[in-house]
Scaffold this motif. Structure first.
Motif, mmCIF file in Angstrom:
data_model
loop_
_atom_site.group_PDB
_atom_site.id
_atom_site.type_symbol
_atom_site.label_atom_id
_atom_site.label_comp_id
_atom_site.label_asym_id
_atom_site.label_seq_id
_atom_site.Cartn_x
_atom_site.Cartn_y
_atom_site.Cartn_z
ATOM 1 N N LEU A 91 2.374 -7.356 11.367
ATOM 2 C CA LEU A 91 1.060 -7.987 11.495
ATOM 3 C C LEU A 91 0.175 -7.544 10.337
ATOM 4 C CD1 LEU A 91 0.444 -7.449 15.319
ATOM 5 C CD2 LEU A 91 1.139 -9.558 14.185
ATOM 6 N N ARG A 92 -0.328 -8.489 9.572
ATOM 7 C CA ARG A 92 -1.191 -8.175 8.431
ATOM 8 C C ARG A 92 -2.605 -7.866 8.903
ATOM 9 N NH1 ARG A 92 2.163 -6.707 4.998
ATOM 10 N NH2 ARG A 92 3.670 -8.216 4.344
ATOM 11 N N MET A 93 -3.213 -6.866 8.295
ATOM 12 C CA MET A 93 -4.570 -6.458 8.642
ATOM 13 C C MET A 93 -5.498 -6.673 7.454
ATOM 14 S SD MET A 93 -4.687 -5.349 11.751
ATOM 15 C CE MET A 93 -3.476 -6.535 12.306
ATOM 16 N N PRO A 94 -6.758 -7.042 7.699
ATOM 17 C CA PRO A 94 -7.724 -7.246 6.616
ATOM 18 C C PRO A 94 -7.973 -5.956 5.828
ATOM 19 C CG PRO A 94 -8.547 -8.172 8.675
ATOM 20 C CD PRO A 94 -7.319 -7.382 9.008
ATOM 21 N N ALA A 95 -8.195 -6.097 4.539
ATOM 22 C CA ALA A 95 -8.409 -4.943 3.662
ATOM 23 C C ALA A 95 -9.621 -4.124 4.089
ATOM 24 C CB ALA A 95 -8.571 -5.408 2.215
ATOM 25 N N LEU A 96 -10.660 -4.774 4.575
ATOM 26 C CA LEU A 96 -11.861 -4.067 5.014
ATOM 27 C C LEU A 96 -11.518 -3.057 6.118
ATOM 28 C CD1 LEU A 96 -15.070 -3.961 4.933
ATOM 29 C CD2 LEU A 96 -14.938 -5.454 6.932
ATOM 30 N N LEU A 97 -10.668 -3.458 7.052
ATOM 31 C CA LEU A 97 -10.306 -2.562 8.150
ATOM 32 C C LEU A 97 -9.420 -1.416 7.678
ATOM 33 C CD1 LEU A 97 -9.719 -5.110 11.057
ATOM 34 C CD2 LEU A 97 -11.822 -3.934 10.368
ATOM 35 N N TRP A 98 -8.518 -1.713 6.730
ATOM 36 C CA TRP A 98 -7.687 -0.653 6.136
ATOM 37 C C TRP A 98 -8.584 0.400 5.503
ATOM 38 C CZ3 TRP A 98 -2.821 0.954 6.178
ATOM 39 C CH2 TRP A 98 -1.810 0.058 6.549
ATOM 40 N N ASP A 99 -9.566 -0.060 4.710
ATOM 41 C CA ASP A 99 -10.455 0.875 4.017
ATOM 42 C C ASP A 99 -11.285 1.692 4.996
ATOM 43 O OD1 ASP A 99 -9.440 -0.136 1.661
ATOM 44 O OD2 ASP A 99 -11.164 -1.440 1.249
ATOM 45 N N MET A 100 -11.788 1.040 6.053
ATOM 46 C CA MET A 100 -12.582 1.765 7.049
ATOM 47 C C MET A 100 -11.715 2.815 7.747
ATOM 48 S SD MET A 100 -14.722 0.425 10.393
ATOM 49 C CE MET A 100 -16.018 -0.424 9.508
ATOM 50 N N GLU A 101 -10.487 2.443 8.071
ATOM 51 C CA GLU A 101 -9.587 3.396 8.731
ATOM 52 C C GLU A 101 -9.278 4.577 7.818
ATOM 53 O OE1 GLU A 101 -6.193 2.272 11.540
ATOM 54 O OE2 GLU A 101 -5.140 2.764 9.673
ATOM 55 N N ASP A 102 -9.031 4.299 6.532
ATOM 56 C CA ASP A 102 -8.731 5.374 5.576
ATOM 57 C C ASP A 102 -9.922 6.315 5.386
ATOM 58 O OD1 ASP A 102 -6.189 4.423 5.182
ATOM 59 O OD2 ASP A 102 -6.654 3.395 3.291
ATOM 60 N N ASP A 103 -11.122 5.765 5.282
ATOM 61 C CA ASP A 103 -12.302 6.569 4.980
ATOM 62 C C ASP A 103 -12.935 7.222 6.208
ATOM 63 O OD1 ASP A 103 -11.916 5.845 2.346
ATOM 64 O OD2 ASP A 103 -13.459 4.289 2.352
ATOM 65 N N CYS A 104 -12.909 6.546 7.342
ATOM 66 C CA CYS A 104 -13.606 7.045 8.547
ATOM 67 C C CYS A 104 -12.674 7.588 9.609
ATOM 68 C CB CYS A 104 -14.451 5.925 9.161
ATOM 69 S SG CYS A 104 -15.694 5.277 8.060
ATOM 70 N N GLY A 105 -11.414 7.179 9.586
ATOM 71 C CA GLY A 105 -10.455 7.633 10.577
ATOM 72 C C GLY A 105 -10.150 6.565 11.619
ATOM 73 N N GLU A 106 -9.003 6.738 12.292
ATOM 74 C CA GLU A 106 -8.556 5.777 13.304
ATOM 75 C C GLU A 106 -9.522 5.685 14.478
ATOM 76 O OE1 GLU A 106 -4.511 6.185 14.676
ATOM 77 O OE2 GLU A 106 -3.834 6.704 12.655
ATOM 78 N N ASP A 107 -10.055 6.836 14.898
ATOM 79 C CA ASP A 107 -10.959 6.826 16.055
ATOM 80 C C ASP A 107 -12.247 6.062 15.757
ATOM 81 O OD1 ASP A 107 -11.703 8.803 14.240
ATOM 82 O OD2 ASP A 107 -12.466 10.171 15.780
ATOM 83 N N ALA A 108 -12.768 6.208 14.544
ATOM 84 C CA ALA A 108 -13.986 5.482 14.164
ATOM 85 C C ALA A 108 -13.726 3.981 14.095
ATOM 86 C CB ALA A 108 -14.503 5.990 12.822
ATOM 87 N N LEU A 109 -12.596 3.598 13.504
ATOM 88 C CA LEU A 109 -12.260 2.173 13.435
ATOM 89 C C LEU A 109 -12.091 1.603 14.834
ATOM 90 C CD1 LEU A 109 -11.489 -0.376 11.798
ATOM 91 C CD2 LEU A 109 -9.126 0.420 11.943
ATOM 92 N N ARG A 110 -11.375 2.303 15.692
ATOM 93 C CA ARG A 110 -11.140 1.834 17.057
ATOM 94 C C ARG A 110 -12.467 1.658 17.801
ATOM 95 N NH1 ARG A 110 -7.411 5.074 18.274
ATOM 96 N NH2 ARG A 110 -8.750 6.834 18.729
ATOM 97 N N ASP A 111 -13.339 2.666 17.747
ATOM 98 C CA ASP A 111 -14.629 2.576 18.432
ATOM 99 C C ASP A 111 -15.471 1.431 17.878
ATOM 100 O OD1 ASP A 111 -13.843 4.765 19.892
ATOM 101 O OD2 ASP A 111 -15.270 6.160 18.964
#
Length: 152
Positions: free
Chosen positions: A22-42
């Motif tokens: 499943l392809r994910m948008p680049a914006l979400l990849w960057d947010m996950e890399d910079d803020c962490g999985e928990d921040a992206l999930r929340d």
């Protein structure tokens, strides 16, 4: 914050979604890399699938996962409105990740379907997509039954 509409489904990361095809948008990849999985999930549970208005006046705790994601997004896109994709929090991604997890653990298609409250065919189609993406290897070995046992 919006609650989790599907608490019985697992919550994958962007990397896990990519791993099952499943392809994910680049914006979400960057947010996950910079803020962490928990921040992206929340952040996605609170704002995913909707328009988000980023303002410079938002006074909130930047130490909380949701606050980190909001501050990151404001720094990234500035002030204005942006449509936030659901990404790994979409129903499709969560169902496929949960099915993948159960297949890897050795559950049968009917067990998975019963647990998720869906049809066995739905699980079978998801398994076929996982095979096509290379996430699940096809098993060519079948249990020995009188029909497939070779006679000497």
């Amino acid at each position: 914050m919006t609650g989790d509409r599907f608490p019985h489904l697992l919550q994958p990361s962007c990397a896990q979604c990519e791993g099952i095809g499943l392809r994910m948008p680049a914006l979400l990849w960057d947010m996950e890399d910079d803020c962490g999985e928990d921040a992206l999930r929340d952040f996605l549970l609170a704002h995913g699938g909707r328009e988000y208005c980023s303002t410079s006046r938002r006074a909130e705790d930047a130490e909380s996962p949701l606050g980190r994601a909001r501050h990151w997004l404001h720094a990234r896109v500035g002030t204005g409105r942006i449509m936030i994709p659901l990404g790994p929090m979409s129903y499709q991604a969560r169902v496929r990740w949960t099915i993948y997890d159960r297949i890897v653990k050795g559950h049968s298609l009917s067990q998975i379907a019963a647990e998720l409250g869906c049809d066995t065919r739905t699980v079978g189609i998801a398994k076929a997509k996982l095979r096509k993406s290379g996430a699940v290897l096809s098993s060519d070995t079948r249990p020995s039954t009188p029909e497939n046992r070779s006679t000497p």
